[in-house]
Design a protein around this motif. Structure first.
Motif, PDB file in Angstrom:
ATOM      1  N   LYS A  49     -36.917  35.501  33.474  1.00  0.00           N
ATOM      2  CA  LYS A  49     -38.331  35.887  33.533  1.00  0.00           C
ATOM      3  C   LYS A  49     -38.402  37.411  33.597  1.00  0.00           C
ATOM      4  O   LYS A  49     -39.014  38.047  32.761  1.00  0.00           O
ATOM      5  N   ASN A  50     -37.764  37.998  34.603  1.00  0.00           N
ATOM      6  CA  ASN A  50     -37.663  39.462  34.703  1.00  0.00           C
ATOM      7  C   ASN A  50     -36.216  39.835  34.938  1.00  0.00           C
ATOM      8  O   ASN A  50     -35.520  39.133  35.667  1.00  0.00           O
ATOM      9  N   VAL A  51     -35.786  40.941  34.338  1.00  0.00           N
ATOM     10  CA  VAL A  51     -34.488  41.489  34.719  1.00  0.00           C
ATOM     11  C   VAL A  51     -34.740  42.855  35.353  1.00  0.00           C
ATOM     12  O   VAL A  51     -35.335  43.734  34.736  1.00  0.00           O
ATOM     13  N   TYR A  52     -34.329  43.007  36.603  1.00  0.00           N
ATOM     14  CA  TYR A  52     -34.418  44.306  37.282  1.00  0.00           C
ATOM     15  C   TYR A  52     -33.063  44.988  37.173  1.00  0.00           C
ATOM     16  O   TYR A  52     -32.071  44.479  37.696  1.00  0.00           O
ATOM     17  N   TYR A  53     -33.039  46.126  36.464  1.00  0.00           N
ATOM     18  CA  TYR A  53     -31.768  46.857  36.347  1.00  0.00           C
ATOM     19  C   TYR A  53     -31.644  47.891  37.458  1.00  0.00           C
ATOM     20  O   TYR A  53     -32.620  48.540  37.820  1.00  0.00           O
ATOM     21  N   VAL A  54     -30.435  48.022  37.959  1.00  0.00           N
ATOM     22  CA  VAL A  54     -30.146  49.025  38.990  1.00  0.00           C
ATOM     23  C   VAL A  54     -28.808  49.668  38.660  1.00  0.00           C
ATOM     24  O   VAL A  54     -27.839  48.962  38.361  1.00  0.00           O
TER      25      VAL A  54
ATOM     26  N   VAL B 192     -28.456  30.925  34.526  1.00  0.00           N
ATOM     27  CA  VAL B 192     -29.868  31.220  34.256  1.00  0.00           C
ATOM     28  C   VAL B 192     -30.295  30.536  32.955  1.00  0.00           C
ATOM     29  O   VAL B 192     -31.373  29.947  32.861  1.00  0.00           O
ATOM     30  N   LYS B 193     -29.394  30.587  31.960  1.00  0.00           N
ATOM     31  CA  LYS B 193     -29.687  29.945  30.677  1.00  0.00           C
ATOM     32  C   LYS B 193     -29.865  28.435  30.845  1.00  0.00           C
ATOM     33  O   LYS B 193     -30.831  27.844  30.349  1.00  0.00           O
ATOM     34  N   TYR B 194     -28.943  27.829  31.578  1.00  0.00           N
ATOM     35  CA  TYR B 194     -28.978  26.381  31.793  1.00  0.00           C
ATOM     36  C   TYR B 194     -30.274  25.980  32.494  1.00  0.00           C
ATOM     37  O   TYR B 194     -30.910  24.992  32.155  1.00  0.00           O
ATOM     38  N   LEU B 195     -30.679  26.778  33.484  1.00  0.00           N
ATOM     39  CA  LEU B 195     -31.875  26.449  34.249  1.00  0.00           C
ATOM     40  C   LEU B 195     -33.141  26.732  33.436  1.00  0.00           C
ATOM     41  O   LEU B 195     -34.126  26.009  33.521  1.00  0.00           O
TER      42      LEU B 195
ATOM     43  N   ILE C 112     -31.583  40.288  39.235  1.00  0.00           N
ATOM     44  CA  ILE C 112     -31.346  41.689  39.591  1.00  0.00           C
ATOM     45  C   ILE C 112     -29.926  42.003  39.147  1.00  0.00           C
ATOM     46  O   ILE C 112     -28.973  41.343  39.575  1.00  0.00           O
ATOM     47  N   TYR C 113     -29.806  42.955  38.236  1.00  0.00           N
ATOM     48  CA  TYR C 113     -28.502  43.232  37.629  1.00  0.00           C
ATOM     49  C   TYR C 113     -28.106  44.674  37.919  1.00  0.00           C
ATOM     50  O   TYR C 113     -28.762  45.609  37.455  1.00  0.00           O
ATOM     51  N   GLY C 114     -27.044  44.834  38.686  1.00  0.00           N
ATOM     52  CA  GLY C 114     -26.600  46.170  39.041  1.00  0.00           C
ATOM     53  C   GLY C 114     -25.265  46.529  38.418  1.00  0.00           C
ATOM     54  O   GLY C 114     -24.409  45.667  38.238  1.00  0.00           O
ATOM     55  N   ALA C 115     -25.123  47.816  38.048  1.00  0.00           N
ATOM     56  CA  ALA C 115     -23.844  48.308  37.537  1.00  0.00           C
ATOM     57  C   ALA C 115     -23.694  49.752  38.002  1.00  0.00           C
ATOM     58  O   ALA C 115     -24.660  50.368  38.453  1.00  0.00           O
ATOM     59  N   ARG C 116     -22.476  50.282  37.880  1.00  0.00           N
ATOM     60  CA  ARG C 116     -22.256  51.652  38.321  1.00  0.00           C
ATOM     61  C   ARG C 116     -23.076  52.624  37.480  1.00  0.00           C
ATOM     62  O   ARG C 116     -23.731  53.512  37.995  1.00  0.00           O
ATOM     63  N   GLU C 117     -23.018  52.442  36.153  1.00  0.00           N
ATOM     64  CA  GLU C 117     -23.770  53.331  35.255  1.00  0.00           C
ATOM     65  C   GLU C 117     -24.187  52.591  33.998  1.00  0.00           C
ATOM     66  O   GLU C 117     -23.707  51.484  33.730  1.00  0.00           O
TER      67      GLU C 117
END
Lengths: 279, 452
Positions: free
Chosen positions: A154-159, A121-124, A134-139
């Motif tokens: 641009k946007n980070v969607y946390y889940v 993402v940084k390179y681009l 979209i960034y997902g983690a257990r907790e």
């Protein structure tokens, strides 16, 4: 021997390691990986590159302690025995950014899969792309490098699975809800996540790239341990990948192949804990 | 007439099939003298022609007779950079020894065993071949530290070139380190031979994947010449059902885990599967190495080969050693399917019997499946030792010309790229250690000519 600049815990079982390795990073592109050996008698550990600082000649990797070898790696302080790389093919978009200028790209990161997502993402971003992640983690406690990721996206969607941060649920929920915004998806994370993401994108006909992380020994095409089934044919993740067309990967087979040494690995981990504990 | 050769003593098969120590024990001084005294010193020594690197065999044998082992070592060193290795793994019975006049009526001279004796004595006594040359300020890069690269490096260093070898693995030696097992070629021997190259001034840089970290193009800019000796490292699979099962491995993987990563040792950090019953598919030297290694891990270890014993491509001695150690040979059979359980573990193979046909144009007898002969064998591991193909990772973005067999095209060791040479398995396809060494030596000669 290579100089270790930093090897620090960044969440309960994840570490960030910085190594001085000018030759490894000189020609490295996002998507490629390295192989580390903590000590002369260590196992060879493949890890996708997290970051490179070409001015200071620093290679960074992020790894989770999941067995004997990563346990040992977490105790390395001053020098590391071997760093080999870059290995594998670079990410297709980063290799030919001009060809992807008009595409609407989303990155999906699961767990420590965010580490290899970040440099892409940084390179681009540096080449004029605006990319959603979209960034997902257990907790919540398991989320890492949020500031750095937000700075290039641009946007980070946390889940999170338990809803302790961002939306509650899985990355696929967010992807499903926003599918009409994208025509190209890069997903990096646990096999089951990549499998589920690929199922969603297949439904909406969104081209998908995934990064495979199978068992490996040499990492240079010699042993065949890393073979994955792509469109019914065996491919070596180390030289044909590690990135493949997400709609062509046999994920169920890949999951079974991850367990080949499960028993042996359990034993070695116990052995290692003892060894490190008594030292 | 007492014309039998002095046989080399070996470890007892029943003992050695449980350890990884060297099988062959080497000659004592008395044995070496006795064997050397059998040499007739022919005026036209045909053995020298039979040696790919043309060692002056009668001369070094004469030096053994004089009990001047240092001189014998210097004679060998003029032609070969790695005698302790060649003395062990060369197929002498097809090369020098096959030309020996003594062999017409009895046993040929055991040239390989004598070479090994000299090299081992040299190591024990730390002989340094007395070669001092001024540097000629020419730099050569060598890609790959296997037998081709090492021998090329040795020749060039002896002529004053500054040589740097690039190796992708963490250890130098190529197949000598990752492939050939300890019990056939102790790694201390390989390390020692590499150390003697370093004494000649050769630099070895491990952990560098050429093609990725540095390209051939970059090497061309930085060096006066480049030699590519990347070997044939890509393992082949059969393409049959079940080959992706968790208990199916390439021989390369098994051997790399065991030899390079030392996973036969309890304390090793790299795991290995210890099978109850394993089949190694193939009949070459690599198959023998793999099956004998598995036997040492405690397996009921089998070779499955589609032709008969006559056609086994392995060295005769290796097959004999394997049999002595209790390896079973399932000949004229071939797997058609690997059978697995729910968890993708191997539980057996479906196998067919094979029939030999008349020899084709290449002189090799073809084989055909016997219809209706399908049967099941039990096993929990299958290892594919079907040969290897070239691995051209190092050549990425180089536009080097390849042959229709996907090998590097060369003429007098020269590739299509400026001042880039190649040799060994990357040019010929999978062959032997000594042929790769010969190719490395030949290329070195071309490089030397280029700058003289």
């Amino acid at each position: 021997m290579y100089k270790v600049i930093k090897n620090e815990k960044i969440n309960p079982n994840t570490y960030l390691m910085e190594i001085e390795a000018p030759e490894v990073i000189k020609n490295a592109l996002p998507g490629q990986f390295v192989i580390l050996m903590g000590k002369e008698d260590s196992e060879r550990i493949p890890l996708t590159i997290y970051d490179t600082d070409k001015e200071k000649n620093i290679l960074s990797v992020i790894y989770q302690v999941i067995g004997a070898s990563t346990e040992e790696l977490s105790t390395i302080k001053k020098d590391i025995f071997a760093v080999t790389g870059p290995l594998g093919k670079p990410n297709e978009i980063c290799k030919n950014p001009e060809e992807y200028k008009k595409r609407k790209i989303v990155y999906v990161a699961g767990g420590v899969g965010v580490a290899p997502v970040y440099p892409q993402v940084k390179y681009l971003k540096e080449r004029g792309f605006d990319i959603d992640v979209i960034y997902g983690a257990r907790e919540k406690d398991l989320l890492i490098i949020q500031d750095k990721l937000e700075a290039v996206s641009k946007n980070v969607y946390y889940v999170t699975d338990d809803g302790s941060f961002g939306e509650k649920g899985f990355v696929t929920n967010v992807l499903e809800a926003n599918h009409d915004k994208y025509d190209l998806c890069v997903a990096i994370g646990p096999l089951i996540m990549m499998k589920n993401v690929a199922a969603v994108t297949k439904k909406y006909n969104i081209q998908t790239i995934v990064s495979m992380n199978p068992l490996m020994v040499d990492g240079s095409g010699m042993c065949g341990a890393c073979r994955c089934e792509i469109e019914g044919k065996p491919k070596f993740a180390c030289i044909d990948g590690p990135e493949f067309d997400g709609h062509k990967v046999n994920y169920d087979l890949a999951m079974k192949r991850m367990n080949i040494y499960k028993e042996e690995e359990k034993q070695k981990w116990e052995q290692m804990k003892k060894e490190l504990g008594t030292k | 007439m007492n014309d039998e050769k002095v046989k080399m003593r070996t470890q007892d098969p029943k003992v050695r099939n449980k350890n990884f120590e060297e099988v062959e024990l080497g000659y004592t001084k008395e044995e070496a003298l006795k064997e050397a005294s059998r040499c007739l010193h022919c005026k036209v020594p045909r053995c020298v022609e039979g040696c790919p690197v043309n060692i002056m065999i009668p001369d070094f044998i004469a030096a053994i007779k004089e009990n001047n082992i240092k001189k014998a070592y210097e004679i060998i060193s003029e032609s070969s950079s790695l005698p302790a290795i060649c003395g062990r793994v060369c197929p002498q019975e097809k090369q020098c020894e096959s030309k020996c006049v003594k062999g017409l009526k009895g046993d040929a001279i055991s040239i390989g065993s004598l070479e090994r004796y000299v090299a081992d004595e040299a190591m024990k006594n730390d002989f340094v071949a007395n070669i001092k040359v001024p540097k000629n300020n020419k730099k050569v890069a060598i890609v790959g530290s296997g037998p081709a690269g090492l021998s090329c490096a040795g020749e060039l260093a002896k002529k004053g070139f500054s040589v740097t070898i690039y190796e992708v693995l963490h250890k130098a030696g190529g197949v000598l380190s990752y492939g050939i097992p300890e019990f056939r070629l102790p790694k201390s021997i390989v390390e020692n031979q590499i150390k003697s190259l370093k004494k000649l001034g050769v630099t070895i840089r491990t952990n560098i994947p050429i093609g990725n970290a540095l390209t051939i193009k970059e090497l061309q800019k930085e060096y006066d010449a480049v030699f590519i000796g990347t070997g044939a490292g890509l393992p082949k699979f059969m393409g049959i059902e079940g080959e992706d099962a968790s208990g199916v491995f390439s021989a390369n993987e098994i051997l790399t885990r065991i030899n390079l990563m030392k996973s036969y040792k309890e304390e090793s950090k790299t795991p290995i599967k210890k099978p109850k019953k394993a089949y190694v598919i193939g009949g070459g030297n690599v198959a023998m190495d793999a099956v004998r290694s598995l036997k040492r891990l405690g397996a009921d270890a089998h070779i499955m080969y589609r032709r008969s014993e006559e056609e086994l491509p392995a060295r005769k001695m290796e097959a004999e050693h394997a049999k002595e150690e209790g390896i079973k040979f399932d000949l004229l059979q071939n797997p058609v399917k690997i059978i697995t359980d729910e968890a993708n573990n191997v539980t057996g193979m479906e196998v067919v019997d094979m029939e030999l046909k008349e020899a084709g144009e290449d002189g090799r007898r073809s084989v055909e499946e016997k219809k209706g002969s399908n049967h099941i064998v039990d096993c929990d591991m299958v290892v594919m030792a079907l040969g290897t193909g070239p691995n051209h990772e190092a050549l990425k973005d180089s536009n080097i010309v390849l042959t229709d067999k996907n090998l590097i095209e060369v003429k007098d060791s020269k590739t299509s790229l400026d001042n880039v040479f190649a040799g060994g398995d990357a040019v010929t396809g999978a062959a032997t250690v000594i042929l790769a060494m010969e190719a490395g030596k030949k290329a070195a000669k071309e490089i030397i000519n280029l700058f003289s």
